[in-house]
Enzyme design. Sequence first.
Site, PDB file in Angstrom:
ATOM      1  N   ASP A 337      18.356  -7.880 -31.925  1.00  0.00           N
ATOM      2  CA  ASP A 337      19.106  -8.194 -33.135  1.00  0.00           C
ATOM      3  C   ASP A 337      18.390  -9.344 -33.835  1.00  0.00           C
ATOM      4  O   ASP A 337      17.434  -9.918 -33.314  1.00  0.00           O
ATOM      5  CB  ASP A 337      20.564  -8.531 -32.815  1.00  0.00           C
ATOM      6  CG  ASP A 337      20.738  -9.919 -32.236  1.00  0.00           C
ATOM      7  OD1 ASP A 337      19.835 -10.366 -31.521  1.00  0.00           O
ATOM      8  OD2 ASP A 337      21.778 -10.546 -32.485  1.00  0.00           O
ATOM      9  N   ASP A 617      23.164 -11.385 -29.048  1.00  0.00           N
ATOM     10  CA  ASP A 617      24.093 -12.468 -28.714  1.00  0.00           C
ATOM     11  C   ASP A 617      25.499 -12.201 -29.215  1.00  0.00           C
ATOM     12  O   ASP A 617      26.422 -12.929 -28.910  1.00  0.00           O
ATOM     13  CB  ASP A 617      23.592 -13.802 -29.292  1.00  0.00           C
ATOM     14  CG  ASP A 617      23.560 -13.786 -30.814  1.00  0.00           C
ATOM     15  OD1 ASP A 617      23.584 -12.684 -31.403  1.00  0.00           O
ATOM     16  OD2 ASP A 617      23.497 -14.872 -31.416  1.00  0.00           O
ATOM     17  N   ASP A 621      26.498  -6.322 -30.170  1.00  0.00           N
ATOM     18  CA  ASP A 621      25.352  -5.897 -29.364  1.00  0.00           C
ATOM     19  C   ASP A 621      25.767  -5.351 -28.001  1.00  0.00           C
ATOM     20  O   ASP A 621      24.948  -4.750 -27.304  1.00  0.00           O
ATOM     21  CB  ASP A 621      24.399  -7.083 -29.140  1.00  0.00           C
ATOM     22  CG  ASP A 621      23.883  -7.660 -30.446  1.00  0.00           C
ATOM     23  OD1 ASP A 621      23.409  -6.878 -31.280  1.00  0.00           O
ATOM     24  OD2 ASP A 621      23.978  -8.889 -30.639  1.00  0.00           O
TER      25      ASP A 621
END
Length: 906
Positions: A337, A617, A621
Amino acid sequence: MQTNHHCTGLTDTQVLESRKKHGENILTPPEKESLWAQFFEKFTDPIIVILLIALALSIGVSCYEFFAGHGAANVFFEPAGILIAVLLATIVGFGFEWSANKKFEVLNKVNDDTLVKVIRNNNICQITKKEVVVGDIVLLETGEEVPADGELLETVSLHINESTLTGEPVIKKTANPADFNEDATYPSNHALKGTTVSDGHGIMQVLKVGDATEYGKVYEGAQIDSSVETPLNKQLNGLADLITKASYAIAALIIAGRLIWFFTGVEIFDWITFGSFLLQTIMIAVTVIVVAVPEGLPMSVTLSLALSMKRMLSTNNLVRKMHACETMGAATVICTDKTGTLTQNQMKIYEAKFYGSEGITDLIKEGISVNSTAYLDYSDKSKIKALGNPTEGALLLWLHENGVNYLPLREEAKIVEQLTFSTERKYMATIVQSPLLKKKVLYVKGAPEIVLDLCKTLPVGKDEIHSQLIDYQNKAMRTLGFAYQFIEDGDETNYIHEGKLQNTDLSFLGIVAISDPVRAEVPGAVKNCLHAGIGVKIVTGDTPGTAKEIGRQIGLWDENEPEIHHLTGTDFASMTDETLLDVVNELKILSRARPMDKQRLVQLLQQKGQIVSVTGDGTNDAPALNVAQVGLSMGDGTSVAKEASDITILDNSFSSITRAVMWGRSLYQNIQRFILFQMTINVAACIIVLIGAFLGTESPLTVTQMLWVNLIMDTFAALALASLPPSEKVMKEKPRKTTDFIISKQMWKSILGVGISFVILLFGLIQYFKHADIVSLSQFSLVDFGKNFFNFSHGNGLSAYELSLFFTIFVMLQFWNMFNAKAFLTGKSAFANITKSTGFLAIAAVILAGQWLIVTIGGEMFNVTPLKAEDWGIIIGITSIVLLVGELNKLLDCKKRRHNVVHEIQ
């Protein structure tokens, strides 16, 4: 909080009815495996399964020998040794994972008892987050976490940090349909559980609670059992299959061969003689199966993984699941990400353009300090945090970095009048009595286009300012414009009226570009991954422009990229799996991605044979982290993300991920080195038993001696090889193919070549010792050795001293072969960088000392007698030829490689 809506909220009765109908506002925790279940899971390892089969056969043989009167209680040493090997491997593995999970639980505590403000019974009150129900009217204020999913009834300059769900740090929210953003990942009039109000305030009616929220759906997706067989397990399964088939084939060959031998040699058939012969044959066959199993292998793999877990923690990788240590080394794709992983997740000033100003003038620093609602948290001097609006916080941090403390400036300047920022006006204005400038000043900041239109005086041409703005916006940066006006004493003009500026004579001061900067180490780390043959894909909920710009900054994207290398979440969701499978390997950026898009991407990549590692994080995700072969969460990530991951990166650094890859690849090579070492012993032992089966000779090695070799010594060798430091060189290689057998062609050549050489030498020694009465190796005659090699008469048998010599030579051959195994795949001498391998040398010394102790004081238990000092010297010197031959081979290989390189250049 003042509200324009008159909301009475739910009554106590309605609260109970809602809770009964829609449930509580808590997430259903995942079912935790019991400690026993976690422990017994270790017994499903393929090599452990073979050991358990070998254990059962060994117990059967030992029981027969003991109860038939053919042996004493020491016949149970072998099954006891195998049992110890099984228990050691499983207990060590279980213990390390349990310890890591205890550390993780401390890191990942969740609090559902935070208080939130709601309207109930026509009264504003506070309740805990878990008590919120569908239908509740919730008051949202700056800094608070949204407790559930809901529809916004009223907003005032409301901005929400959705980075936990979409990756976007600041999203404008509104209850006005005219201002809705059609491209937003989630509706503009919805606030979602787990996100945080970064600025403004609002009123929300709860629509969904607990598992029904978007956060809850993601959490549930993170709990789906998506266990993927790891590359190492696949390869160990292949090795276990080979060992099983080979040992059974050799056992069948022994039975068939000995039966043919029996029937061709017998003149009068006797059932009793035949039964005794058949039983003896089956016993020899079972012995082969037991000898073929590498008892030390599970322990070596477990020790290697456990040591790596411990040492990776010192490099900020908290490994929760042991297999993840090695699987990282097999990764072919990293899906990462953006926010908080590639970037710092903290808005910072990229550049400040204050036209006509040299440095930070009083006008600039006072304007930024007083015309703001943000604060700085100085409690941790090493990491000062911005509180409130991230954009305004970035301005205060910029002042701090330039040695200016905003707080005294704000406190000393008296605010006369203020317009806070609103999404409707797109600017903020403050009139202050300035102690620095000794007069009233009107400070304005906001969207540059709006502020420019309010100004009458420009320090440079409008085209130059617009050109600068376009340049910043092309880099996916946010921009702010600044203006000011001096208000002379006695000026009674009303500059702020009904929430707007009027009658102003503003001068444009300049613009600043604000970004969430890329972490300093990321471009280098991404470059290392690409050089190591690992694809990197950005998967983010952010805009296409921002995602591409970050891709450009980290070296993943350039202007000439085909458009198919980027997809939006909408495009991705609309495409079939069949279509995506054709393009998924080339995809570099997936923007505007929702949580389940990330999970689907990972699964599609796995269908293409990729070993996928996911970093993230945010809660968004978690499903992808869970379904990937290795999930890597950030240390300051959400609890849901960390729960779904295999490894937590404690320092949030992408470079720690490349170090994890290096550890994983080095670990795999260490496991290969041990297999090379162990299988050489097993090949030699199997061939010796096979020869003995047809020559009618008993093994010169006792059960206790073999236990020392196969269990204790192998465990020490595993520790020695596992203690080898990771090599940077592995990052120059491409990821291994998971379809490759764990024993490479190069390993097979070494195992068979060295193993057969050992067999020839050891068989020759048995033949020589049988026909010579050796009391010291100084008597050794090479001529007699050659003469007796094919002398198959019974001879004089082996004396206790000869058996001790044979046992020590056998062990020392393996000892020196361990040094060859250490140098395997390095292309260097076994003594290269030997000073860095202190652990290896220490364990080698322990093995040598252990062998001396066993031979010197082992007595009847090990069937040995002490050796003379000169014989120790001769054995160590002669067996070291194994190391010398290995060094010569490496030297020849090195010359061959150099010759090939020169030939290619020419």
